[in-house]
Motif scaffolding. Sequence first.
Motif, PDB file in Angstrom:
ATOM      1  N   ALA A 145       0.835  -1.208   0.000  1.00 22.32           N
ATOM      2  CA  ALA A 145       0.000   0.000   0.000  1.00 22.32           C
ATOM      3  C   ALA A 145       0.866   1.253   0.000  1.00 22.32           C
ATOM      4  O   ALA A 145       0.599   2.214  -0.731  1.00 22.32           O
ATOM      5  CB  ALA A 145      -0.936  -0.004   1.204  1.00 22.32           C
ATOM      6  N   ALA A 146       1.907   1.257   0.824  1.00 22.10           N
ATOM      7  CA  ALA A 146       2.785   2.427   0.912  1.00 22.10           C
ATOM      8  C   ALA A 146       3.479   2.696  -0.418  1.00 22.10           C
ATOM      9  O   ALA A 146       3.660   3.853  -0.815  1.00 22.10           O
ATOM     10  CB  ALA A 146       3.814   2.223   2.019  1.00 22.10           C
ATOM     11  N   ALA A 147       3.857   1.644  -1.125  1.00 22.13           N
ATOM     12  CA  ALA A 147       4.536   1.832  -2.411  1.00 22.13           C
ATOM     13  C   ALA A 147       3.596   2.424  -3.456  1.00 22.13           C
ATOM     14  O   ALA A 147       3.994   3.267  -4.266  1.00 22.13           O
ATOM     15  CB  ALA A 147       5.112   0.506  -2.894  1.00 22.13           C
ATOM     16  N   THR A 148       2.330   1.980  -3.455  1.00 20.44           N
ATOM     17  CA  THR A 148       1.376   2.582  -4.400  1.00 20.44           C
ATOM     18  C   THR A 148       1.207   4.064  -4.096  1.00 20.44           C
ATOM     19  O   THR A 148       1.144   4.894  -5.010  1.00 20.44           O
ATOM     20  CB  THR A 148      -0.004   1.897  -4.339  1.00 20.44           C
ATOM     21  N   LEU A 149       1.136   4.404  -2.827  1.00 22.21           N
ATOM     22  CA  LEU A 149       0.936   5.797  -2.450  1.00 22.21           C
ATOM     23  C   LEU A 149       2.160   6.636  -2.797  1.00 22.21           C
ATOM     24  O   LEU A 149       2.034   7.812  -3.156  1.00 22.21           O
ATOM     25  CB  LEU A 149       0.625   5.902  -0.956  1.00 22.21           C
ATOM     26  N   ALA A 150       3.343   6.042  -2.703  1.00 22.54           N
ATOM     27  CA  ALA A 150       4.559   6.783  -3.030  1.00 22.54           C
ATOM     28  C   ALA A 150       4.546   7.225  -4.491  1.00 22.54           C
ATOM     29  O   ALA A 150       4.896   8.367  -4.816  1.00 22.54           O
ATOM     30  CB  ALA A 150       5.791   5.928  -2.738  1.00 22.54           C
ATOM     31  N   TRP A 151       4.141   6.317  -5.394  1.00 21.84           N
ATOM     32  CA  TRP A 151       4.061   6.694  -6.805  1.00 21.84           C
ATOM     33  C   TRP A 151       2.995   7.759  -7.025  1.00 21.84           C
ATOM     34  O   TRP A 151       3.222   8.754  -7.711  1.00 21.84           O
ATOM     35  CB  TRP A 151       3.763   5.464  -7.669  1.00 21.84           C
ATOM     36  N   ARG A 152       1.838   7.584  -6.424  1.00 22.44           N
ATOM     37  CA  ARG A 152       0.747   8.529  -6.640  1.00 22.44           C
ATOM     38  C   ARG A 152       1.086   9.894  -6.025  1.00 22.44           C
ATOM     39  O   ARG A 152       0.731  10.930  -6.582  1.00 22.44           O
ATOM     40  CB  ARG A 152      -0.546   7.949  -6.068  1.00 22.44           C
ATOM     41  N   ARG A 153       1.789   9.889  -4.916  1.00 22.33           N
ATOM     42  CA  ARG A 153       2.226  11.155  -4.319  1.00 22.33           C
ATOM     43  C   ARG A 153       3.211  11.863  -5.242  1.00 22.33           C
ATOM     44  O   ARG A 153       3.122  13.079  -5.437  1.00 22.33           O
ATOM     45  CB  ARG A 153       2.855  10.898  -2.947  1.00 22.33           C
TER      46      ARG A 153
END
Length: 393
Positions: free
Chosen positions: A249-257
């Motif tokens: 989940a954190a990795a998906t958010l890192a890209w979207r951020r």
Amino acid sequence: MKTSAFLYPWDVVGDPDAAGRIAGLGVQQVTLASAYHSTRALTPRHPTTRIVTAPYAAVLYPPDEKRWSGRERAPRVQNWTPGADPWAVAAEALADAGLQVHSWVVLAHDSRTGEEFPGISVVNAYGDRYPWAPCIGRADVRAHLVELAAEAATRPGAAGTELESCGWYGFAHLHGHDKVQGVPLGEAAQYLMSLCFCAECAEGYTRHGLDPDGLRAAVRRALEPVWAGGGPGAAGWAGVEELLGAERAAATLAWRREAARTLQEAVVTAVREEAAAPGFQVLLHADPAFHRTGANVGVDPGHILSVADGVVLPCTGGDTAREAVLGPFGGRGGVVAANFGVVSGMGGSPTTLERDAAHAASLGATELRLYHAGLASDADLTAVSDALVRIAG
């Protein structure tokens, strides 16, 4: 507190009493749509019309042909409000009534363009495309949005702008004849259904240590209990971690951020460079929960207040919801505008505006926004006017 009311140009064009009526509410500013998505809107006080149907996203002014020459996509011009430049006509009338005018620009929300150019849209883990949601991870989408923002925000006569949907759009969409309520999707499931799996996003996930195919499969596995009727699960980001696993989940958010922050930086820079008015104000419609998508895009409070002049935050709802939205922005500086729905038929509460505004101020709100003076009934507007008199008191 400075107060602004949202309006469409068609609320003013052709109604000689509109500008004076809005000024009489006690607001100091109008936030006037210059680029807007498709809609069907009521005009309850207009002398000649009651329903305006805007079938596609469009600009409400004549776009500069030179600016858009040679580009694959250009803004569509509206044809449902009389005149070549309804934004300018409405803005002039409002200014003559003593109101400051700011533009209202909707960016990453455009169904017709997504239908005509399906490759630009968010595509979910099942391969379904969302034509209303251009993927901001794509370089061509970002370039278009930056150019649109620079032009639509800085209309002659505008003293500032408010940028809506300046970030990720996703699953949630107020769509005609929606039939998506059969299985309740909580916030976490909506996030998973909003993750994009286009080629550009696949590259983004890879840079942040994810295998895109593995992520797609994990999303589909995580959603199986939801489709089976297992319920929406835990609320907020904890629910996303519960469904997808904290690391993934954190990795998906890192890209979207990464994609959202750099888009927001580019848009604000372009608007400021284009603006002729000194002190031109740039605000973003926002939400402090970064994983949220839509009109009020998720942002990092510290970052966005270092980029823009402030934010407009959705504050309709109870005290707890308002505290969650306003709290992360309190004391950071910049404009923090609390946006209240004042249309009773759309869930707004104009009769509690005075009390709700006081609560918002106690949490750090510096300005008020009222959604939406053109859609509200006479009774709603009377309640708003009475509240603003007491607030100014």
